[in-house]
Scaffold this active site. Structure first.
Site, PDB file in Angstrom:
ATOM      1  N   LYS A 108       0.793  -1.068  -0.042  1.00 45.32           N
ATOM      2  CA  LYS A 108      -0.141  -0.069  -0.060  1.00 45.32           C
ATOM      3  C   LYS A 108       0.865   1.214   0.081  1.00 45.32           C
ATOM      4  O   LYS A 108       1.563   1.452   0.937  1.00 45.32           O
ATOM      5  CB  LYS A 108      -0.930   0.031   1.256  1.00 45.32           C
ATOM      6  CG  LYS A 108      -1.856   1.035   1.462  1.00 45.32           C
ATOM      7  CD  LYS A 108      -2.402   1.420   2.529  1.00 45.32           C
ATOM      8  CE  LYS A 108      -3.121   2.888   2.692  1.00 45.32           C
ATOM      9  NZ  LYS A 108      -3.461   3.343   4.294  1.00 45.32           N
ATOM     10  N   GLY A 169      -7.887   9.237  10.419  1.00 50.64           N
ATOM     11  CA  GLY A 169      -7.970   9.287  11.866  1.00 50.64           C
ATOM     12  C   GLY A 169      -9.049  10.336  12.242  1.00 50.64           C
ATOM     13  O   GLY A 169      -9.212  10.416  13.542  1.00 50.64           O
ATOM     14  N   ALA A 195      -9.346   5.355   5.038  1.00 46.50           N
ATOM     15  CA  ALA A 195      -9.278   6.551   6.068  1.00 46.50           C
ATOM     16  C   ALA A 195     -10.573   7.333   6.147  1.00 46.50           C
ATOM     17  O   ALA A 195     -11.484   7.556   5.152  1.00 46.50           O
ATOM     18  CB  ALA A 195      -8.494   7.789   5.331  1.00 46.50           C
ATOM     19  N   GLY A 196     -10.888   7.689   7.373  1.00 43.48           N
ATOM     20  CA  GLY A 196     -12.111   8.464   7.919  1.00 43.48           C
ATOM     21  C   GLY A 196     -13.242   7.937   8.155  1.00 43.48           C
ATOM     22  O   GLY A 196     -14.233   8.465   8.860  1.00 43.48           O
ATOM     23  N   ASN A 217      -8.460   1.527  10.592  1.00 43.93           N
ATOM     24  CA  ASN A 217      -7.717   1.190  11.657  1.00 43.93           C
ATOM     25  C   ASN A 217      -8.172   1.953  13.009  1.00 43.93           C
ATOM     26  O   ASN A 217      -8.561   1.284  13.976  1.00 43.93           O
ATOM     27  CB  ASN A 217      -6.070   1.599  11.423  1.00 43.93           C
ATOM     28  CG  ASN A 217      -5.066   1.320  12.584  1.00 43.93           C
ATOM     29  OD1 ASN A 217      -3.898   1.439  12.438  1.00 43.93           O
ATOM     30  ND2 ASN A 217      -5.682   0.455  13.783  1.00 43.93           N
ATOM     31  N   THR A 218      -8.041   3.343  13.085  1.00 44.47           N
ATOM     32  CA  THR A 218      -8.621   3.942  14.072  1.00 44.47           C
ATOM     33  C   THR A 218      -9.765   3.842  14.612  1.00 44.47           C
ATOM     34  O   THR A 218      -9.956   3.582  16.054  1.00 44.47           O
ATOM     35  CB  THR A 218      -8.281   5.678  13.893  1.00 44.47           C
ATOM     36  OG1 THR A 218      -6.968   5.931  13.142  1.00 44.47           O
ATOM     37  CG2 THR A 218      -8.514   6.408  15.091  1.00 44.47           C
TER      38      THR A 218
END
Length: 267
Positions: A108, A169, A195-196, A217-218
């Site tokens: 990635k 994040g 993301a997001g 992830n977050t």
């Protein structure tokens, strides 16, 4: 790649590799490698992404290695270039990852442009992608939600396009579904939201739009209960995918149609 014609098992296929789960999981921000493994188990994800510059995969032999908890023969590792702000940094990082993972070439790519927003630098990203692809890498690429850039990245040979839903994040969810729909409609490779995502409904919406998968992830790692959230995200991705394939009803502003028809009612 909003295609409702699915393979027999509806696997996610990236660069010729087949995966049963459409949920991709990051390995950062957890309290321990043990918690990371538990969350991945709950998510049933088969692809785990790892920041080569932050996580020990053997670079530091005296420290615990993620490979001890998440063996590479059980999961597909997706090395990423988190923390890189130039194409040169990103290229060096992924070449190191290939050495650490015995020639593994599915990666990635992300090249950041700003440390406050972590917004991608698409010029540096394109430069890095071109070099990495010529060097034999299968490049999944993090990018903005610009449909023109997304198509350019596909045209140079990226095997998956990974537009942001909102800032890394942030947990703000999908802020521009219209751009995502354009990217999906024009793509001939998998489109994976990256993301997001903040909660399960964000993942479901991404899949209902026609995304081929979601990376997060977050949203899991910083949940009050990461293991339970990982399980929720699994269900969210699956339900969104099923709803996309099923096809939702048309929206109607006025022409209401009752669930039980009135024609033929006894008067």
């Amino acid at each position: 790649m909003a295609d409702k014609i699915v393979n027999k098992t509806d696997d996610l296929i990236i660069a010729g590799r087949s995966f049963q789960s459409r949920l991709l999981i990051g390995t950062g921000k957890y309290n321990s490698f043990k918690e990371t493994r538990a969350a991945i188990n709950a998510s049933q994800s088969k692809i785990v992404t790892v920041a080569i510059r932050r996580v020990n995969l053997g670079q530091s032999p005296d420290e615990p290695s993620l490979l001890e908890f998440i063996p590479s023969d059980e999961f597909t590792y997706l090395p990423n270039t988190a923390g890189c702000y130039s194409s040169d940094e990103a290229i060096r990082t992924l070449r190191l990852a290939r050495e650490l993972l015995d020639g593994h070439n599915l990666v990635k790519l992300e090249v950041l442009g700003d440390p406050d927003t972590l917004y991608p630098n698409v010029i540096e990203t394109i430069n890095a992608a071109e070099i990495l692809i010529k060097d034999g890498f299968d490049v999944m690429v993090y990018t903005s939600d610009d449909p023109i850039i997304a198509k350019q990245l596909e045209d140079i040979g990226c095997c998956a396009i990974m537009p942001l839903a909102s800032l890394i994040g942030s947990g703000m969810g999908i802020l521009n579904p219209w751009n995502l729909e354009i990217i999906i409609d024009k793509a001939n490779v998998p489109v994976i939201v990256d993301a997001g995502v903040g909660t399960a409904s964000d993942a479901t919406i991404a899949m209902e739009l026609g995304c081929d998968g979601v990376l997060m992830n977050t949203a899991i790692a910083l949940a009050d209960n990461p293991i339970l959230m990982a399980s929720a995200m699994k269900k969210a991705v699956e339900s969104g995918r099923e709803a996309f394939i099923a096809g939702r009803m048309d929206k109607k502003l006025y022409s209401a149609s009752p669930s039980s028809p009135t024609k033929g009612l006894i008067k």
